[in-house]
Design a protein around this motif. Structure first.
Motif, PDB file in Angstrom:
ATOM      1  N   GLU A 166      37.345  76.233  70.464  1.00  0.00           N
ATOM      2  CA  GLU A 166      38.591  76.617  71.115  1.00  0.00           C
ATOM      3  C   GLU A 166      38.893  78.080  70.804  1.00  0.00           C
ATOM      4  N   ILE A 167      39.381  78.788  71.835  1.00  0.00           N
ATOM      5  CA  ILE A 167      39.614  80.226  71.678  1.00  0.00           C
ATOM      6  C   ILE A 167      40.688  80.524  70.636  1.00  0.00           C
ATOM      7  N   ASN A 168      41.666  79.608  70.513  1.00  0.00           N
ATOM      8  CA  ASN A 168      42.731  79.845  69.533  1.00  0.00           C
ATOM      9  C   ASN A 168      42.311  79.496  68.104  1.00  0.00           C
ATOM     10  N   GLU A 169      41.018  79.150  67.952  1.00  0.00           N
ATOM     11  CA  GLU A 169      40.493  78.883  66.604  1.00  0.00           C
ATOM     12  C   GLU A 169      39.539  79.982  66.155  1.00  0.00           C
ATOM     13  N   LEU A 170      39.388  81.041  67.004  1.00  0.00           N
ATOM     14  CA  LEU A 170      38.405  82.085  66.718  1.00  0.00           C
ATOM     15  C   LEU A 170      39.080  83.392  66.306  1.00  0.00           C
ATOM     16  N   ALA A 171      38.418  84.125  65.426  1.00  0.00           N
ATOM     17  CA  ALA A 171      38.844  85.481  65.048  1.00  0.00           C
ATOM     18  C   ALA A 171      37.794  86.435  65.597  1.00  0.00           C
ATOM     19  N   PHE A 172      38.187  87.257  66.574  1.00  0.00           N
ATOM     20  CA  PHE A 172      37.228  88.111  67.274  1.00  0.00           C
ATOM     21  C   PHE A 172      36.930  89.361  66.448  1.00  0.00           C
ATOM     22  N   VAL A 173      35.666  89.482  66.037  1.00  0.00           N
ATOM     23  CA  VAL A 173      35.242  90.614  65.205  1.00  0.00           C
ATOM     24  C   VAL A 173      34.943  91.813  66.085  1.00  0.00           C
ATOM     25  N   GLN A 174      35.551  92.945  65.752  1.00  0.00           N
ATOM     26  CA  GLN A 174      35.293  94.201  66.455  1.00  0.00           C
ATOM     27  C   GLN A 174      34.882  95.233  65.406  1.00  0.00           C
ATOM     28  N   GLY A 175      33.690  95.091  64.909  1.00  0.00           N
ATOM     29  CA  GLY A 175      33.192  95.994  63.878  1.00  0.00           C
ATOM     30  C   GLY A 175      32.911  95.248  62.599  1.00  0.00           C
ATOM     31  N   ILE A 176      31.665  95.283  62.171  1.00  0.00           N
ATOM     32  CA  ILE A 176      31.287  94.628  60.915  1.00  0.00           C
ATOM     33  C   ILE A 176      30.464  95.606  60.090  1.00  0.00           C
ATOM     34  N   THR A 195      32.526  93.745  55.412  1.00  0.00           N
ATOM     35  CA  THR A 195      33.873  94.127  55.842  1.00  0.00           C
ATOM     36  C   THR A 195      33.951  93.937  57.355  1.00  0.00           C
ATOM     37  N   VAL A 196      34.982  93.265  57.814  1.00  0.00           N
ATOM     38  CA  VAL A 196      35.125  93.039  59.256  1.00  0.00           C
ATOM     39  C   VAL A 196      36.493  93.521  59.741  1.00  0.00           C
ATOM     40  N   GLN A 197      36.494  94.017  60.959  1.00  0.00           N
ATOM     41  CA  GLN A 197      37.741  94.373  61.631  1.00  0.00           C
ATOM     42  C   GLN A 197      37.976  93.295  62.683  1.00  0.00           C
ATOM     43  N   VAL A 198      39.092  92.579  62.554  1.00  0.00           N
ATOM     44  CA  VAL A 198      39.366  91.430  63.423  1.00  0.00           C
ATOM     45  C   VAL A 198      40.581  91.724  64.295  1.00  0.00           C
ATOM     46  N   LEU A 199      40.455  91.429  65.575  1.00  0.00           N
ATOM     47  CA  LEU A 199      41.571  91.658  66.494  1.00  0.00           C
ATOM     48  C   LEU A 199      42.708  90.675  66.252  1.00  0.00           C
ATOM     49  N   LYS A 200      43.933  91.160  66.448  1.00  0.00           N
ATOM     50  CA  LYS A 200      45.115  90.283  66.426  1.00  0.00           C
ATOM     51  C   LYS A 200      45.616  90.211  67.861  1.00  0.00           C
ATOM     52  N   PRO A 201      45.160  89.223  68.629  1.00  0.00           N
ATOM     53  CA  PRO A 201      45.419  89.177  70.071  1.00  0.00           C
ATOM     54  C   PRO A 201      46.905  89.288  70.429  1.00  0.00           C
ATOM     55  N   ALA A 202      47.766  88.684  69.656  1.00  0.00           N
ATOM     56  CA  ALA A 202      49.198  88.720  69.977  1.00  0.00           C
ATOM     57  C   ALA A 202      49.715  90.161  69.940  1.00  0.00           C
ATOM     58  N   ASN A 203      49.348  90.906  68.898  1.00  0.00           N
ATOM     59  CA  ASN A 203      49.795  92.293  68.787  1.00  0.00           C
ATOM     60  C   ASN A 203      49.159  93.178  69.849  1.00  0.00           C
ATOM     61  N   LEU A 204      47.901  92.880  70.182  1.00  0.00           N
ATOM     62  CA  LEU A 204      47.191  93.663  71.185  1.00  0.00           C
ATOM     63  C   LEU A 204      47.874  93.531  72.536  1.00  0.00           C
TER      64      LEU A 204
END
Length: 389
Positions: free
Chosen positions: A23-33, A46-55
């Motif tokens: 499920e998409i609401n169970e995933l943390a989208f990595v944008q840079g590792i 080290t990972v940079q993870v998107l915060k979809p709500a803030n985006l």
């Protein structure tokens, strides 16, 4: 009975659904590792993870972005190997890391110098890592510094760096390497890879922004040294990787100090091995066409001698870059980053069979003859400089 059994098997297959559905609401989208090792030889990710709500809120305008905060978060994890460090994210994240949108793997300098084999083994076994992801060696700071850069045109640092990589790829202004290319080079006999280098620029000890500066030379999977921008460009000339790049010369045809800029519009190179008894040498030939885009001096380009002089200066500049590159990789680091051994193997396989076991000792002393031919095609919309009256 047989029909019933077949029907049971078909129904079983149809009713299983997608076994790997998430499920998409169970995933943390990595944008840079980023991956590195610390002084205790422990592996760090080290990972940079998107915060979809803030985006989503920040894209709506009207000051919503400031209220929502930054659209990403940075997490780090540690383990005895990269697989364990990766699994340790599960102990502090409520979502599962999703890597399939990630296009860059940042390599810390400590890991690069100690060898990246374990990292490559981990990322090439994991189906979520894209084999087309770019590899970048980071210097001048930590991976955490990189992930939290303050100056950024884009909403998050990863997007900024991805844009820079794509620009470098289109203009050949820096070396760009992906996982596929690195592994292929590593698996080619006696050819050593190089990887683009990203330097973190700091002000008062705080990371401000990042920029591409040259590359990192590897011997097998270990980084053996850093290459300057000029040395990196020299390798790219020999490797046929130059397109739409700029070339600046710092003197004019009359020997005066000035700056004249050109755009390279077409370039090609060839490397030809030569064998004479026990002696092996290589001829490197580079041809390119250019357009002038700016000059600080006031040369009138209606004079053919002036054009010839500018072509000679371009040839001198490019030859200097190639010789600098050869001095770095052949004499200083003793790594065959250009693939001279591979060229010899292709043209003289019997000679290569005799030399390959001694190539590491032979290669640093092999003579390389460099010739460059430049052709100035256009000087822009005007051939005469502006003359104020």
């Amino acid at each position: 009975m047989k029909r019933v059994l077949i029907l049971f098997v078909i129904l079983s297959l149809l009713l299983t659904g997608c076994w790997d559905k998430r499920e998409i609401n169970e995933l943390a989208f990595v944008q840079g590792i980023g991956m590195d090792i610390d002084k205790d030889k422990m592996c760090n990710i080290t990972v940079q993870v998107l915060k979809p709500a803030n985006l989503a809120t920040s894209s709506g305008g009207g000051g919503g972005g400031a209220a929502a905060g930054k659209p990403y978060e940075v997490y780090s994890s540690r383990g005895v190997d990269f697989a364990k460090a990766f699994s340790n994210f599960n102990t502090e994240l409520s979502r599962t890391l999703f890597l399939q949108h990630n296009e860059i793997i940042f390599i810390g300098e400590n890991l690069a110098r100690s060898g990246i084999y374990s990292m490559l083994d981990f990322v090439t076994r994991n189906p979520e890592f894209r084999r087309t992801s770019y590899l970048v060696v980071v210097s001048g700071g930590t991976l955490d510094d990189l992930m939290k850069l303050s100056k950024s045109v884009e909403k998050y640092p990863y997007r900024e760096i991805l844009g820079m990589i794509q620009n470098q790829k289109n203009t050949s202004s820096a070396y760009v390497c992906d996982i596929n290319h690195f592994v292929e080079t590593l698996e080619t006999e006696k050819v050593q890879p190089i990887v683009g280098r990203l330097e973190i620029v700091k002000k008062d000890g705080e990371p401000q922004h990042a920029r591409f500066v040259g590359a990192a030379a590897f011997k097998y999977d270990k980084m053996v040294g850093l290459l300057s921008e000029q040395e990196t460009k020299g390798i790219m000339w020999m490797d046929n990787l130059i397109k739409n790049t700029s070339l600046v010369i710092d003197k004019g045809p009359k020997g005066d100090k000035t700056h004249i800029s050109f755009t390279i519009i077409k370039a090609n190179s060839s490397i030809t091995p030569k064998v004479n008894g026990e002696d092996v040498s290589f001829d490197v030939k580079i041809n390119f066409d250019s357009n002038m885009i700016e000059q600080n001096s006031r040369y009138a380009l209606t004079d053919l001698k002036m054009i010839k002089g500018l072509e000679d200066l371009q040839q001198e500049k490019v030859k200097g870059e190639v010789l600098d590159a050869l001095n770095a990789v052949q004499k200083k680091y003793k790594v065959d980053s250009v693939g001279f051994g591979q060229k010899l193997q292709e043209k003289y396989p019997k000679v290569w069979e005799k030399l390959k076991d001694r190539w590491d000792e032979t290669y640093p002393n092999v003579k390389v003859n460099v010739s460059v031919k430049a052709t100035l095609k256009r000087s822009g919309l005007t051939s005469k400089p502006i003359e104020p009256r």
